[in-house]
Enzyme design. Structure first.
Site, PDB file in Angstrom:
ATOM      1  CG  LEU A   1      -1.960   4.000  16.054  1.00 39.32           C
ATOM      2  CD1 LEU A   1      -2.338   5.114  15.086  1.00 39.32           C
ATOM      3  CD2 LEU A   1      -0.444   3.840  16.117  1.00 39.32           C
TER       4      LEU A   1
ATOM      5  CG  ASN B   1      -2.217  -0.786   0.907  1.00 35.43           C
ATOM      6  OD1 ASN B   1      -3.067  -0.347   0.141  1.00 35.43           O
ATOM      7  ND2 ASN B   1      -2.317  -1.978   1.488  1.00 35.43           N
TER       8      ASN B   1
ATOM      9  CG  MET C   1       1.288  -5.567  11.473  1.00 35.58           C
ATOM     10  SD  MET C   1      -0.356  -5.752  10.760  1.00 35.58           S
ATOM     11  CE  MET C   1      -0.839  -7.291  11.528  1.00 35.58           C
TER      12      MET C   1
ATOM     13  CG  HIS D   1      -9.766  -3.573   8.115  1.00 36.36           C
ATOM     14  ND1 HIS D   1      -8.925  -4.138   9.043  1.00 36.36           N
ATOM     15  CD2 HIS D   1     -10.823  -4.408   8.004  1.00 36.36           C
ATOM     16  CE1 HIS D   1      -9.460  -5.270   9.483  1.00 36.36           C
ATOM     17  NE2 HIS D   1     -10.608  -5.448   8.865  1.00 36.36           N
TER      18      HIS D   1
ATOM     19  CG  ASP E   1      -9.732  -2.495  12.219  1.00 36.20           C
ATOM     20  OD1 ASP E   1      -8.862  -1.681  11.872  1.00 36.20           O
ATOM     21  OD2 ASP E   1      -9.477  -3.703  12.413  1.00 36.20           O
TER      22      ASP E   1
ATOM     23  CD  GLU F   1      -9.287   7.920  22.183  1.00 44.79           C
ATOM     24  OE1 GLU F   1      -9.406   7.363  23.279  1.00 44.79           O
ATOM     25  OE2 GLU F   1      -9.226   9.157  22.015  1.00 44.79           O
ATOM     26  N   GLY F   2     -11.147   3.080  18.890  1.00 39.52           N
ATOM     27  CA  GLY F   2     -11.459   1.647  18.839  1.00 39.52           C
ATOM     28  C   GLY F   2     -10.606   0.959  17.776  1.00 39.52           C
TER      29      GLY F   2
HETATM   30  C1  GRF Z   1      -3.228  -4.770   3.855  1.00 41.65           C
HETATM   31  O1  GRF Z   1      -4.093  -5.812   3.510  1.00 41.65           O
HETATM   32  C2  GRF Z   1      -3.929  -3.740   4.686  1.00 41.65           C
HETATM   33  O2  GRF Z   1      -5.280  -3.597   4.357  1.00 41.65           O
HETATM   34  C3  GRF Z   1      -3.807  -4.282   6.082  1.00 41.65           C
HETATM   35  O3  GRF Z   1      -2.526  -4.847   6.114  1.00 41.65           O
HETATM   36  C4  GRF Z   1      -2.121  -5.221   4.794  1.00 41.65           C
HETATM   37  C5  GRF Z   1      -0.832  -4.528   4.525  1.00 41.65           C
HETATM   38  O4  GRF Z   1      -0.279  -4.893   3.281  1.00 41.65           O
HETATM   39  N1  GRF Z   1      -4.052  -3.268   7.072  1.00 41.65           N
HETATM   40  P1  GRF Z   1       0.923  -4.070   2.698  1.00 41.65           P
HETATM   41  O5  GRF Z   1       2.012  -4.050   3.754  1.00 41.65           O
HETATM   42  O6  GRF Z   1       0.434  -2.682   2.383  1.00 41.65           O
HETATM   43  O7  GRF Z   1       1.358  -4.809   1.473  1.00 41.65           O
END
Ligand code: GRF
Length: 216
Positions: free
Chosen positions: A97, A16, A94, A113, A149, A146-147
């Site tokens: 926050l 991304n 990952m 997400h 997703d 703050e939740g």
């Molecule tokens: C993606 O599927 C994103 O939606 C999720 O984690 C993954 C990250 O993929 N939050 P990348 O590191 O951007 O390839």
């Protein structure tokens, strides 16, 4: 008008991030990625940033697996401020926050997400979608509150779940849409077309830019 400055937080592969860099460079996105921060020193995302000549910083996350330490959170806020970031994009970051960072960048912090929220928040969501038997899944860009997703939804894309799908096949199909809608969401934000109304994000038509985006 000055180009918007993006800070990207990523822990892993960084596809991304790469999509944001590419759309910035080829003119589809009116914003520049100015700093990439990771909690994982060996993250491919940091290497991608370096290859693109973008500042890449590792921040030691602290002892907890799912959270950032207070020091780490302070360091990340410091870096994002130092780079005068207008919008923070989480791209496969990952760790959850803490409120300090979320409040500091209130309504200037978005996440991508790989499901159609509010279905399947959290981790391993392609597996959960397959196990549940949904016929469609997709991806969501949302503001971060703050939740986990739970923040107001900016934009979503739908993909079909096909007979014989594996987690990997479904993830790839969703990822392609992620790369497209993240750029679109950043452009909408930069054009001042996102108005947060309770938990609903209203997307203003292209010409009504005067209303801007705010949290009221
Ligand atoms: C993606 O599927 C994103 O939606 C999720 O984690 C993954 C990250 O993929 N939050 P990348 O590191 O951007 O390839």
């Amino acid at each position: 008008m000055a180009r918007m400055r993006l800070g990207v937080l990523a822990s892993g592969r960084g596809s991304n991030l790469q999509a944001l860099i590419d759309s910035s460079r080829d003119g589809r996105m009116k914003a520049d990625v100015v700093v990439v921060i990771s909690d994982v020193e060996a993250a491919q995302a940091l290497a991608r940033a370096c290859d693109a000549g973008i500042d890449a910083r590792f921040v030691e996350p602290g002892p907890k697996r799912a959270y950032l330490s207070e020091e780490a959170e302070g360091a990340i806020i410091g870096l994002l401020d130092e780079f005068k970031v207008d919008l923070v994009c989480l791209a496969g970051f990952m760790r959850i926050l803490g409120p300090r960072l979320i409040r500091h960048f209130k309504w200037r912090l978005v996440n991508i997400h790989p499901s159609l929220l509010p279905a399947f928040p959290g981790l391993n969501v392609q597996r959960k979608a397959l196990e549940y038997g949904v016929k469609f899944s997709g991806c969501t860009v949302h503001f971060v509150d703050e939740g986990v997703d739970t923040g107001p939804i900016v934009i979503q894309a739908v993909v079909p779940v096909l007979e014989g799908d594996t987690e990997e096949k479904l993830a790839q199909r969703i990822l392609k849409e992620e790369h497209r809608i993240y750029t679109e969401a950043v452009n909408l934000f930069g054009e001042g077309r996102l108005k947060i109304d309770g938990r609903v994000v209203r997307v203003l038509p292209e010409r009504s830019r005067d209303a801007g985006s705010d949290g009221n």
